[in-house]
Motif scaffolding. Structure first.
Motif, PDB file in Angstrom:
ATOM      1  N   ASN A  50       0.818  -1.215   0.000  1.00 32.83           N
ATOM      2  CA  ASN A  50       0.000   0.000   0.000  1.00 32.83           C
ATOM      3  C   ASN A  50       0.848   1.259   0.000  1.00 32.83           C
ATOM      4  O   ASN A  50       0.574   2.208  -0.739  1.00 32.83           O
ATOM      5  N   ILE A  70      -9.387   8.127  -0.413  1.00 31.19           N
ATOM      6  CA  ILE A  70      -8.144   7.515   0.047  1.00 31.19           C
ATOM      7  C   ILE A  70      -8.299   6.994   1.474  1.00 31.19           C
ATOM      8  O   ILE A  70      -7.761   5.951   1.823  1.00 31.19           O
ATOM      9  N   LEU A  71      -9.090   7.684   2.288  1.00 32.55           N
ATOM     10  CA  LEU A  71      -9.250   7.229   3.671  1.00 32.55           C
ATOM     11  C   LEU A  71     -10.343   6.165   3.824  1.00 32.55           C
ATOM     12  O   LEU A  71     -10.533   5.630   4.909  1.00 32.55           O
ATOM     13  N   THR A  72     -11.064   5.866   2.738  1.00 31.06           N
ATOM     14  CA  THR A  72     -12.003   4.751   2.838  1.00 31.06           C
ATOM     15  C   THR A  72     -11.517   3.550   2.030  1.00 31.06           C
ATOM     16  O   THR A  72     -12.178   2.526   1.975  1.00 31.06           O
ATOM     17  N   PHE A  73     -10.368   3.694   1.387  1.00 33.73           N
ATOM     18  CA  PHE A  73      -9.724   2.520   0.792  1.00 33.73           C
ATOM     19  C   PHE A  73      -9.246   1.620   1.928  1.00 33.73           C
ATOM     20  O   PHE A  73      -9.062   2.099   3.055  1.00 33.73           O
ATOM     21  N   PRO A  74      -9.025   0.346   1.651  1.00 38.12           N
ATOM     22  CA  PRO A  74      -8.557  -0.526   2.739  1.00 38.12           C
ATOM     23  C   PRO A  74      -7.081  -0.303   3.066  1.00 38.12           C
ATOM     24  O   PRO A  74      -6.265  -1.205   2.933  1.00 38.12           O
ATOM     25  N   VAL A  75      -6.740   0.911   3.463  1.00 37.15           N
ATOM     26  CA  VAL A  75      -5.374   1.224   3.887  1.00 37.15           C
ATOM     27  C   VAL A  75      -5.459   1.975   5.212  1.00 37.15           C
ATOM     28  O   VAL A  75      -6.457   2.639   5.477  1.00 37.15           O
ATOM     29  N   THR A  76      -4.418   1.845   6.024  1.00 35.16           N
ATOM     30  CA  THR A  76      -4.441   2.558   7.300  1.00 35.16           C
ATOM     31  C   THR A  76      -3.963   3.991   7.079  1.00 35.16           C
ATOM     32  O   THR A  76      -3.293   4.285   6.090  1.00 35.16           O
TER      33      THR A  76
END
Ligand SMILES: Nc1ncnc2c1ncn2[C@@H]1O[C@H](COP(=O)(O)OP(=O)(O)OP(=O)(O)O)[C@@H](O)[C@H]1O
Ligand SMILES: [Mg+2]
Lengths: 250, 310
Positions: free
Chosen positions: A9, A91-97
């Motif tokens: 990511n 970007i903040l709701t993609f599966p990334v921290t």
């Protein structure tokens, strides 16, 4: 497993960011101005040739001041732009921290500044041609400069996360950078040392980018300076994460 | 399954979402309707994990959106309001990036991206910088991003906003087609879309749910539902009104217009579920009126929407 995913990511985000820099005129304008300023200060203000020294001290001493304006101009976009475009919502709701996004964006900007910095290599060629410079010291100078840029950048990334206005983000970052430079500047420490306890004077001047940078750029690679810069960066990015987490939609 | 319980959201002084609960299962398409500022986007932002709720819980596929955020987000496709995309990327590069974030690599990534580009009619612009696309195309790029990984849950905030009629039709068709294995929530201001696409509709106003029903159920709430629209020629409007009012089962008749001897009437039944069309027709014929048109009203959503939300 999760760690692999994290790297993937971070790499994807960092690649996209760099792509974004070079996809817009920002990158080229920045690099040209960076090189022009470096050249102007080194040759015209410091009189590099007349000084007759085969080292790059006259070159490195300007870095903090040039970074003070140019790094915030890169950093201000990092989050303010995402907020303005609304892409922060994706970007903040993609599966990334959040940590992965911050690191990806930060690394891309840092690499970008690294590219600009490495384009000053003709300086090294020039001193090598003129004399017999200490290449180790020059390497340290570049390393210190790069680390300092990272610290400025982390500060700018943090202020950028506070607002959707790039102007506010830029101004706050410049002021913040100025503080970190001046904290170790002799006139400022002199004001303090008149009345403040010695430990406070030391603390403030130790916070300064300048004192750490000067020792590195003289060719003294001290682990403490390295730790210092990395801690500043970690701290700023941590605050960045806290701000984003709590004010995603601001 | 998307399960929402007692969800609320406060912004400083405003309560944007007020204690709403509903659930959406596989195969369902939930239409989210409501006036501007009703809280639709805010609700969707909470469902996708962008904003934390002030109170209440959201469970998706059995997982809590806060506690198992990453797991849940892998299962969601989200099209935010105004379709935000990075302006200085090429369409294909942007979708490649989204694919990588979703964990696809190499051949699988390429296949997915190509497939989605085709599905969303982006083939002709795939090498174009997003910035230079028209609004509708940007919308399509963002829509493509939301379905790229074939997620079991789709949250679409005004997916057809800014699309031309053909593309609106295509997007609706895609939503219907995909909905067989997905749970879909989408918001819209276009009422025909609700009738055309949704299996269920939630109307929210000032943060609260004011109706949760099938589109057909909503239509039945319309005052017009079950009434008969009748147009006759060469008639006297008062005479025919009297005549129609005498039919058993007719509550009242109103004159819509009376011009050049063409009379348009609306005949309302006593009970909405007892059709009166045949009786009205019979009465008109028995009295030798020339019937130009006659049909039973199915109700109108805009009227229902207005009564419910004001
Ligand atoms: N970040 C925010 N800060 C403060 N208030 C907000 C914020 N986001 C939304 N609101 C308020 O919450 C309410 C609901 O807004 P929301 O965007 O959810 O409406 P909506 O139903 O999507 O409307 P529209 O149909 O116009 O898209 C509005 O009163 C809005 O002003
Ligand atoms: Mg909205």
């Amino acid at each position: 497993m999760r760690l692999n995913e994290s790297f993937r990511n971070i790499k994807a985000i960092q690649k996209r960011e760099l792509y974004g820099y070079f996809g817009s005129p920002v990158a080229y304008v920045f690099i040209v101005i960076f090189l022009l300023l470096m050249g102007f200060f080194t040759f015209n203000i410091s009189n590099f040739f007349e000084a007759g020294q085969a080292d790059l001290n006259n070159f490195f001493q300007w870095h903090p001041w040039i970074y003070m304006f140019l790094v915030p101009s890169i950093a201000m976009r990092l989050w303010a732009e995402e907020r303005r475009l609304g892409t922060i919502e994706l970007i903040l709701t993609f599966p990334v921290t959040i940590a992965e996004v911050i690191l990806g964006k930060f690394l891309a900007a840092w690499i970008f500044i690294g590219i600009a910095l490495s384009l000053t290599f003709p300086m090294v060629l020039t001193v090598s041609y003129l004399g017999n410079p200490d290449l180790g010291a020059i390497f340290c100078g570049y390393l210190g400069s790069f680390l300092m840029a990272g610290a400025f950048l982390s500060l700018g990334s943090m202020t950028s996360s506070l607002t959707r206005s790039q102007v506010i983000s830029f101004v706050t970052a410049v002021v913040g950078c100025l503080f970190f430079i001046l904290a170790g500047y002799p006139p400022v420490t002199a004001i303090l040392s008149g009345w403040a306890p010695i430990w406070l004077v030391n603390l403030v001047s130790n916070l300064s980018f300048l004192s750490h940078f000067i020792s590195i750029s003289r060719g003294v690679l001290d682990l403490r300076d390295l730790v210092y810069y990395l801690s500043v960066i970690s701290f700023m990015l941590f605050v960045n994460a806290v701000v984003l987490q709590s004010r995603k939609a601001a | 399954m998307i399960e929402i319980k007692n969800l609320s959201k406060d912004f400083a002084a405003i309560r944007a979402v007020n204690n709403i609960s509903f659930s959406v299962g596989k195969g369902e398409i939930l239409g989210f309707l409501g006036p501007n500022g009703a809280g639709k986007s805010t609700t969707m932002r909470m469902i996708t994990g962008f904003m934390p709720p002030s109170a209440g819980t959201i469970r998706i596929g059995g997982f809590d959106i806060i506690k198992n955020s990453l797991e849940v987000r892998k299962q969601i496709g989200y099209l935010p309001e105004n379709a935000p995309v990075y302006p200085d990327m090429k369409v294909i590069d942007y979708l490649n990036f989204c694919g990588q974030i979703r964990g696809f690599t190499k051949a699988a990534l390429k296949r997915r991206v190509e497939n989605t580009i085709e599905k969303c009619f982006l083939t002709t612009v795939k090498q174009q910088i997003i910035n230079t696309l028209s609004k509708g195309y940007k919308q399509r790029v963002c829509f493509a991003q939301s379905i790229l990984h074939d997620p079991p849950y789709l949250i679409l905030d005004e997916p057809t906003d800014g699309l031309d009629p053909n593309q609106k039709y295509e997007v609706r068709r895609m939503i219907k087609e995909m909905s067989r294995e997905k749970a879909v929530i989408f918001s819209t201001h276009i009422l025909e879309e609700i009738q055309d696409v949704c299996t269920r509709t939630i109307i929210i106003a000032k943060g609260s749910i004011v109706a949760d029903d099938t589109p057909a159920g909503l239509l039945k709430r319309s005052d017009l539902y079950g009434s008969v629209s009748l147009t006759v020629e060469n008639a006297d409007s008062n005479e025919i009104t009297n005549c129609l009012n005498q039919i058993k089962g007719v509550e009242t008749t109103t004159i819509i217009s009376d011009e050049n001897e063409i009379v348009r009437l609306q005949v309302y039944p006593e009970t909405k579920d007892t059709p009166i069309t045949d009786k009205v027709m019979a009465a008109a014929l028995a009295n030798n009126y020339q019937v130009k048109s006659i049909y039973m009203e199915q109700g109108r959503l805009d009227e229902v929407f207005r009564t419910i939300t004001t």
